[in-house]
Design an enzyme around this catalytic site. Structure first.
Site, PDB file in Angstrom:
ATOM      1  N   SER A 234       0.779  -1.238   0.000  1.00 38.79           N
ATOM      2  CA  SER A 234       0.000   0.000   0.000  1.00 38.79           C
ATOM      3  C   SER A 234       0.814   1.293   0.000  1.00 38.79           C
ATOM      4  CB  SER A 234      -0.969   0.016   1.187  1.00 38.79           C
ATOM      5  OG  SER A 234      -0.265   0.014   2.409  1.00 38.79           O
ATOM      6  N   LYS A 279      -6.300   4.617   8.194  1.00 41.09           N
ATOM      7  CA  LYS A 279      -5.164   5.395   7.700  1.00 41.09           C
ATOM      8  C   LYS A 279      -5.467   6.893   7.706  1.00 41.09           C
ATOM      9  CE  LYS A 279      -2.750   1.818   5.194  1.00 41.09           C
ATOM     10  NZ  LYS A 279      -1.941   1.463   4.017  1.00 41.09           N
TER      11      LYS A 279
END
Length: 347
Positions: A234, A279
């Site tokens: 990611s 996140k």
């Protein structure tokens, strides 16, 4: 006597509490991690960072659950419970899971380097290095010699240009035949004569490993990325932006703290990731002013399997509203989308 009973009762309670920490439950707990600045993690020979701001990847913290943390995760915001079966592949060991995460990170780094160097007009080449072992079946002869994370370099003295050539060669043999396998285990070169076996109901001949191509990126100037403590793919987008920024005259960050997430493909497409809400929370906690979120397209099949599914960008926007952050959520479909946005910050 009463005092003794009280002491025994206290000891018994303590023992029960302690044992509870070691009672496994088939879940992992994920929660917001941190935003890690990329400047100290990326080194490009002769090109230091000119940024007064920063570009950061964002992490999710993950741990195996016990009976206490399982209950706590149900109460705390942005803490998620993930079934083991949703985190690991079928019959995947801890070692194989970690190897898969590190491979995905390395692939992400390679893609990031390719994209950044090409966009900056720098030299970059891809070198095929061998077969990377992702997992090994338990009941095959190869299990005595090969392990997840090993690199197979030659079979019967032959080097191959791709995993497909490797597979074709092995398929041409018969179960019971032996092949000499040269491989690297824990940075040491080894070899072994390994008996081939049937790997499926069709009787296909194979070694009994799950494999992928291992590729090395050769660049000029040289680039190094320290990702030892990071797993998964990611961080690809943010790695590519940090590398690209080293070749620019202007400060791409315009003095701002910029975080983001998203996989990166060899053609520069930014891909969907898991835990986008966590996140966003982590980036906000670290004081980021801008957050890049994948603006992924949801297919009909994805919507059918999960009617409530949302794009990463949609979920990121909703989370930002929930936590009342001033951090700007920016949708990106490609590496170029992110670059264009950063260049507009200079105006």
């Amino acid at each position: 006597m009463r005092k003794q009973w009280k002491k025994l009762l206290v000891i018994a309670i303590l023992l029960i509490v302690i044992v509870g920490f070691f009672i496994p439950v088939p879940y992992y707990i994920t929660k917001p991690g941190s935003a890690e600045e990329l400047e100290p993690l990326v080194r490009v020979s002769g090109h230091t960072s000119k940024s007064k701001g920063s570009l950061s990847l964002v992490t999710i913290a993950m741990a195996e659950a016990n009976i206490y943390t399982y209950g706590l995760a149900k109460l705390l915001p942005y803490h998620e419970l993930e079934k083991e079966s949703d985190v690991r592949l079928d019959n995947e060991t801890n070692e194989e899971y970690n190897v898969r995460q590190m491979y995905m990170m390395n692939e992400s780094k390679n893609n990031a380097i390719q994209i950044a160097y090409k966009a900056a007009g720098q030299d970059v080449k891809i070198k095929y290095d061998g077969i990377y072992v992702m997992s090994v079946l338990d009941d095959v002869p190869a299990a005595k010699y090969l392990h997840a994370g090993d690199l197979v370099t030659k079979i019967d003295g032959k080097a191959f240009k791709s995993s497909s050539e490797f597979i074709s060669y092995v398929k041409g043999k018969k179960p019971g035949n032996k092949v000499n396998v040269e491989f690297v285990h824990n940075k040491k070169k080894k070899q072994a004569d390994i008996e081939l076996t049937k790997i499926d109901k069709k009787g296909t001949t194979g070694i009994g490993i799950t494999l992928v191509d291992d590729e090395k990126i050769e660049t000029s100037p040289k680039v190094e990325i320290d990702s030892e403590k990071i797993g998964g793919p990611s961080a690809g987008l943010m790695f590519s932006l940090e590398i690209y920024s080293r070749f620019q005259k202007e400060d791409l960050t315009a003095g701002k703290k910029i975080a983001g997430t998203g996989t990166i493909s060899p053609d520069g497409e930014v891909g969907r990731i898991g835990g986008i809400d966590q996140k966003v929370v982590a980036a906000d906690k670290e004081g980021a002013a801008i957050f890049f979120a994948p603006n992924d397209e949801l297919t009909k099949e994805m919507k059918k399997n999960n009617p409530g599914i949302k794009s990463n960008y949609q979920e990121a926007k909703e989370t930002a509203k929930e936590i009342n952050t001033k951090m700007k959520i920016v949708p990106v479909k490609t590496f170029q989308d992110a670059v264009d946005y950063l260049k507009n910050l200079q105006k």
